[in-house]
Every structure is written in C-alpha cells, then in structure tokens.
Write an enzyme that holds these catalytic residues in place. Structure first.
Site, mmCIF file in Angstrom:
data_model
loop_
_atom_site.group_PDB
_atom_site.id
_atom_site.type_symbol
_atom_site.label_atom_id
_atom_site.label_comp_id
_atom_site.label_asym_id
_atom_site.label_seq_id
_atom_site.Cartn_x
_atom_site.Cartn_y
_atom_site.Cartn_z
ATOM 1 N N GLU A 265 0.887 -1.174 0.000
ATOM 2 C CA GLU A 265 0.000 0.000 0.000
ATOM 3 C C GLU A 265 0.910 1.204 0.000
ATOM 4 O OE1 GLU A 265 -2.005 2.868 2.890
ATOM 5 O OE2 GLU A 265 -2.531 0.831 3.505
ATOM 6 N N CYS A 302 -2.891 7.706 5.064
ATOM 7 C CA CYS A 302 -2.904 7.272 3.672
ATOM 8 C C CYS A 302 -4.210 7.619 2.987
ATOM 9 C CB CYS A 302 -2.620 5.789 3.568
ATOM 10 S SG CYS A 302 -3.597 4.775 4.684
#
Length: 522
Positions: A265, A302
């Site tokens: 990720e 994020c």
C-alpha cells in the site's frame, strides 16, 4: 519490560551489532534510549529459516488454535495499552487519545481475524463429488480449499506505530491464515515495536507453537529488509509506506528466481468531488470538515484528501474563504520524522512552482514541523501536469476548480489508482453524475458519499486497497477480514480417501462451515 534494543530471532534475542540507532522524540528532537542494533544478514537468515521450520506445524493448526493465539495477543496488547501508548507518544508525538484508540483498534482486528478463522468458512471449501457413470468421461472426486502460502515478511509503517506495525493488520491476517511472520520493524518507533514483539513472542510460547511462528528484526537501513524479501523461505511480502519504498520491494520480489507476491500500500491522493448541491447546502461547514480531514494526524494518513475538485458557483467563495482562514490560522504540525518533514517541504515547494499557493499556515520552528498549505489549479493544469495528483505526505491539499460536468469527468478520467474517491452532493447530484461514479469505480477501492475518507473501519466489508499506484494488487485489501486472502492459495484434492482429507472437505461437514457442494451452497 526493560527495553534491550535487539531483534527477536524466534525465541532468542539478537546480538548487539556494529550498526546502531536511536528513536527520536519529534516534539523535542531528543534521542530516546536504548540504542537499537540493526540485525545482521545472518540473523535475518536464521529468522526466515525458523519461519520455514514453523510453517510445517503452524499451517496445520486448527482455526480454533489460531483464534486462541490471536486472542491471547489481543489480551496482551490491552493489558499493556497505557505502556504502549506512552512509548508511542514519545516516539511519534501523536496524541495519547489517538494512540490509546489505535491500541484498541490493533487488538480489535486481532479478535476480528480470530472470529473469522474460528468459524472457518473463509477457506472457501468446494466439493464436486465423483460421477463415475457420466459419459463420455466420468468425473473424479474433486475438493478444494484455501491453504496458507508460507512465511510472510511484514514491514511496519511509520504513521501507525501499532495498527500497521508489529501486530497490525498484515501480521494478524497472515497469522490467521496459518503463515509464520517475520516483521521488519520501522526505525521511527523501535521501542513501541519491541514492546509489542515481546507480547507476541510470549503468546507463541504460551500456546506451545514453534518459536519460528514470529520473529522481528531491526534495521536503520535497507539491508535486512532486502535480505528478508529475497530469502527463499519467504513466500509473500506485506508493506505500507512510500511509493519509492514499495516499488523497490515489488521489484525485489519479482526479481527472485521464484517470484513471490508483494502486497504494497503506497501512494494515494484520495480525490474528493464536491458537486453543486453540497456547496449550496453548507459551504462553510464543508470547508471545516475538509480542513479537519486533510490535517488529521498532521496529514499523515494514507486516506488524506489530497485532491479536491469543486464546482464554480456563488457559494464557492464562502467555501474558499473559510478554508483559507482555517489554514492560515493553523499552528505548525509536528511530523513523524525529520525525513518526512524534509519530503513535505520539498514536495510542496515543487507543487508551488506548478500551481498557485492559495493559503499557507505558520512557519515551522523545528526540523520536524510543517505548516498546512492549500494550492489551486484549473482542470487544464491538473490534466496537463500529472504530478499534481501525486501524494504529498503531510497537511496539504490541492483545490481544482471545475466549471461543468465535463470538467469533473476529464479530471476523473486522468486519475491513476487511489485508495478512496469521495463524492459530496445531493441524491440529485449523484444521479446527474452517474457516469462520474462509473469512472471512479475503476480508479479507487472505496467510494464514499457525503463523508470524508480519513478513518478506516476495521470490519468484514471494508476495502483498503485500489489500483496501482495506491497498491500493488487491486484485487486485495490490507484492512478488514478480506485481508486474509492475500496469504492463502487454492489447493485441490482429487480422489483422496476421507481419512486423508482436511476436516473442511470431509463428507458430513464436521466443522459445520459454509461450503459449495456440486455447485450448491451447503
């Protein structure tokens, strides 16, 4: 617990090597004891070999056995939550309430996976009984289910010292699947990592598992991580961090003689589309919500909304004025590391050379601080300069003015992959922009209506993933119970006697799990 500063190599502690480093308190700039020692390549090799040895027995444990183990780790985290949060606060400058909540999230996701594997249906058991009389050819007895991949290398993230770190979601889902784990601890919070590793190592011992089920190595550089990813005993990698770091691990994993999956990720701008109805309904409240979202955790989430596309209409002025005021009045934010602060400064300076700076907060007074910033661009600029859509880790966002539905569509079609995409508007707005929704479905893993993307619920339906470069594989998620599927593969058993089949595939369904039998749900 007394912190020792050495790696966990199965049940033993690593040596005090030549390369050492210390945690730093970002709020003060002071070093925190003790010294931490980078693991040697030999220690990484031993940890990986132990994991391979452990796989033979751990992969055959029952769901109930693994569930008990995961719950033991969760209980240990809860018992030590004050100690963990206090050390994490020193190492990250994140506030105590946030860290106490993150500790609860970490233990909660361990219990989530405990429930998944204890119930057992996640293995996706399928049975096609033999058809010996079928013509022109008989069908053999075929039964399949998911089985664990093998030892997994997990890389801790800087911005979540607990929930995406040593006992975080990657570790929890890999262990739940039956895969031993070797963690590469993040050097920004080594003390927190050591405390959590002790809890995990104690749980492995208490459950009577092979010592290689869990190891953790420290390293201030990249040597230990590279050795881990390229070690032949490691069968998968999980990483949360920068695009540069994730891409390097992907290339290492793909370049092995036996390529392995690398679940990363990495980078996401998380576009927010503010449609006309949302601005008419409440422009100042929308601005307050946006400011709170892109500065939450100093913009080090994020899921930070780093791209905001707004309609040009009378209410836009009030929205912009409120957002500008909030940004200019904000105090500087303390970032996690000096390196992150430098990257934020460089990234925002570069963005300022392309498009105007709309508002800027107070001047940072230390090497760890950064001020909130908002930039503005036209759709033509946004489409022509793809770097404007790139993630900057920190408290900034980019506003893109859209004059029409066509401009919203042009901007959306130019996007790469993101973790989230958000639409603010009325039901009528949503219906009028149905094509926009179809485009965004191809661009993000989670679509949000009238809510900001920061904050990821840990549950069965959550998808925290998306097309590249937000992740390396858009088919999977790193949050929620679906994350377990990253670390399993299907295995088919043909013509086996009942006694030699896994319980999940035996006649009579002794585990009482959901199965597909001859094409019908059982």
């Amino acid at each position: 617990m007394e912190l020792k500063g050495t790696s966990f190599i199965g049940s033993k502690r690593g040596a005090a090597g030549l390369t050492s480093f210390a945690a730093v308190n970002p709020a003060s700039g002071d070093e925190l004891g003790p010294k931490y020692f980078s693991a040697s390549v030999d220690e990484v090799d031993t940890a990986a070999q132990l994991a391979a040895d452990a796989f033979a027995s751990f992969s055959r444990t029952s769901g109930k056995q693994r569930a008990a183990f995961l719950r033991r780790v969760a209980d240990g985290l809860d018992a030590a939550k004050d100690t963990l949060a206090a050390r994490a606060n020193l190492e990250t400058a994140l506030p105590m309430p946030r860290l106490l909540g993150e500790t609860g999230r970490t233990s909660g996701q361990l219990r989530l996976f405990a429930g998944v594997v204890e119930e057992g249906s996640w293995v996706n058991a399928r049975i096609d009984p033999a058809l010996p009389e079928r013509t022109p050819l008989p069908r053999p007895d075929l039964r399949s289910m998911l089985r664990p991949l093998g030892p997994v290398a997990v890389f801790g993230a800087s911005n979540f010292p607990l929930a995406f770190s040593v006992a975080g979601g990657d570790t929890a889902s890999a262990l739940a699947a039956g895969c031993p784990v070797v963690v590469k601890a993040h050097p920004a919070h080594p003390g927190t990592s050591e405390l959590v590793a002790e809890i995990l190592a104690n749980a492995v011992k208490a459950e009577g598992f092979h010592e290689g089920v869990f190891s953790m190595v420290f390293d201030i550089g990249i040597e230990a991580g590279a050795a881990l990813v390229t070690h032949p005993a490691i069968k998968a990698v999980a990483f949360t961090g920068s695009l540069k770091g994730g891409r390097a691990l992907m290339d290492l994993a793909a370049g092995r003689p036996d390529p392995i999956p690398c679940f990363t990720e990495m980078s996401s701008g998380n576009p927010v589309f503010i449609l006309p109805g949302a601005l008419k309904k409440g422009p100042t409240e929308l601005a307050k919500g946006l400011f709170g979202s892109f500065t939450l955790g100093a913009g080090q989430f994020c899921t930070k909304p780093g791209i905001v596309l707004t309609a040009e209409q009378p209410e836009t002025a009030a929205f912009m004025a409120e957002l500008k005021s909030l940004t200019e009045q904000a105090q500087p934010f303390t970032l996690l590391t000096k390196g992150i602060a430098r990257a934020y400064d460089s990234g925002t300076r570069g963005r300022g050379e392309i498009t105007p700076l709309t508002a800027d907060a107070g001047v940072a007074v230390s090497e760890y601080q950064a001020g909130a910033k908002i930039f503005s661009a036209t759709v033509d600029e946004f489409v022509a300069e793809p770097e404007l859509a790139e993630e900057i880790f920190g408290p900034d966002t980019l506003l893109v003015a859209c004059k029409s539905t066509d401009e919203y569509m042009r901007a959306a079609q130019s996007l790469e992959g993101h973790l989230t995409a958000t639409i603010f508007g009325t039901d009528e707005d949503l219906a009028a922009h149905a094509e926009l929704l179809h485009v965004l479905e191809q661009k993000a893993g989670r679509l949000i209506f009238n809510g900001f993307p920061t904050g990821v619920e840990v549950c069965h339906a959550m998808v925290h993933g998306g097309p590249y470069p937000s992740t390396s594989d858009a088919r999977f998620t790193s949050v929620g119970s679906l994350a377990i599927y990253r670390f399993a593969r299907p295995v088919c058993f043909q013509g086996f006697p009942q006694a030699m089949l896994p319980d999940e595939l035996k006649d009579g369904n002794p585990l009482r799990i959901r199965r597909l039998v001859d094409g019908k749900a059982e």
